[in-house]
Design an enzyme around this catalytic site. Structure first.
Site, PDB file in Angstrom:
ATOM      1  N   GLU A 115       0.798  -1.221   0.000  1.00  0.00           N
ATOM      2  CA  GLU A 115       0.000   0.000   0.000  1.00  0.00           C
ATOM      3  C   GLU A 115       0.836   1.278   0.000  1.00  0.00           C
ATOM      4  O   GLU A 115       0.305   2.375  -0.218  1.00  0.00           O
ATOM      5  CB  GLU A 115      -0.946  -0.008   1.201  1.00  0.00           C
ATOM      6  N   GLU A 147       8.407 -21.445   7.624  1.00  0.00           N
ATOM      7  CA  GLU A 147       8.780 -20.529   8.704  1.00  0.00           C
ATOM      8  C   GLU A 147       9.923 -21.069   9.561  1.00  0.00           C
ATOM      9  O   GLU A 147      10.539 -20.332  10.313  1.00  0.00           O
ATOM     10  CB  GLU A 147       7.579 -20.244   9.596  1.00  0.00           C
TER      11      GLU A 147
END
Length: 292
Positions: free
Chosen positions: A79, A110
């Site tokens: 954004e 992960e």
């Protein structure tokens, strides 16, 4: 067991709750999430100040995370370009498991420390960069190894985590603990832990952009009007900043090739686009300084 994974006795019988009570219970966690972010205000302020110092030298914001944390980080990175015209190449999101893990769970990724180091080496992390590692538990190997590696490269490292005692805070230059505690659904950190992480990232990235001069009078003056809605919003910004009527603001914006800052300087100083551009260039692109 970490606090983000523990079960709260208060929510032990939620399967028997009515829908209204479920909504209120879930929202209660959201309020708690914001309270946790508020408690971390000093660390967030430090992240803004020290982050801006690196970025003004040409550094990048590099986000690292896995699962929910990685997706929240990716949203913040994505954004920045449309909101502040921040270069895409200076807002990077490194997701454990790669881009496919944004929509398809890659939980095992992960645990890879090597993957984190390789991802950072690929983008050539350096001293002017700001690396944000996110992990609700505070013990995700990918995020921890990433911050350790980035710190060795001289980058500023910020660890955002929700579990007190999380190792992520120990390896970061700035530790941002968002102590949200147990979840409405035990271990489901997409809930209040995720909300807290999103709010914390809003604070850091928006605060940094303000410090760098990408905002003027509370408006997104770096925004690129790329569709009809945004062109209208841009024209209204120019009108509000200069006192010009909407039609004049829109016409000037067209002449300025959609640049809110350029159109604003043109109208405020009564100059053409070339002169306005020189004023902005002399001010380093900072609208406030250009108008002074």
């Amino acid at each position: 067991m970490s606090t983000t994974e523990s079960a709260s006795p208060r929510f032990a019988g939620i399967e028997d709750w009515g829908s209204s009570d479920l909504v209120l219970g879930i929202l209660e966690g959201q309020f708690a999430a914001i309270a946790a972010v508020q408690a971390a205000a000093p660390a967030l302020a430090e992240a803004i100040d020290r982050g801006a110092e690196r970025l003004v030298k040409g550094g990048r914001l590099i986000y690292m995370g896995a699962g929910t944390s990685g997706r929240i980080a990716t949203q913040d990175a994505a954004e920045l370009p449309p909101t502040f015209n921040w270069p895409y190449e200076r807002a990077l999101s490194l997701m454990a498991g790669g881009s496919t893990a944004l929509t398809l769970a890659a939980e095992g990724a992960e645990d890879s420390e090597e993957l984190a180091q390789a991802d950072l080496d690929k983008v050539q992390v350096g001293p002017n960069d700001v690396v944000l590692g996110l992990a609700a538990s505070g013990r995700t190997p990918y995020a921890i190894a990433g911050l350790v590696h980035a710190r060795k490269a001289g980058a500023l490292t910020i660890g955002i985590f929700n579990n007190p005692g999380g190792k992520l805070g120990e390896v970061a230059d700035i530790a941002v603990l968002l102590a949200t505690g147990s979840e409405f659904l035990a271990g489901s950190t997409r809930m209040k832990a995720g909300t807290a992480q999103k709010a914390a990232l809003n604070c850091i990235s928006t605060g940094v952009m303000i410090k760098l001069g990408f905002v003027y009078r509370g408006m997104m003056v770096e925004m690129k009007p790329t569709n009809v809605k945004l062109v209208d919003r841009a024209a209204k910004m120019v009108a509000a900043l200069t006192g010009a009527d909407y039609d004049t603001a829109r016409e000037t914006l067209d002449i300025a090739d959609g640049s809110i800052k350029l159109a604003t300087v043109m109208l405020e100083k009564g100059v053409d686009a070339l002169a306005a551009g020189k004023a902005l260039e002399a001010a380093g692109g900072n609208l406030r300084k250009a108008l002074e």
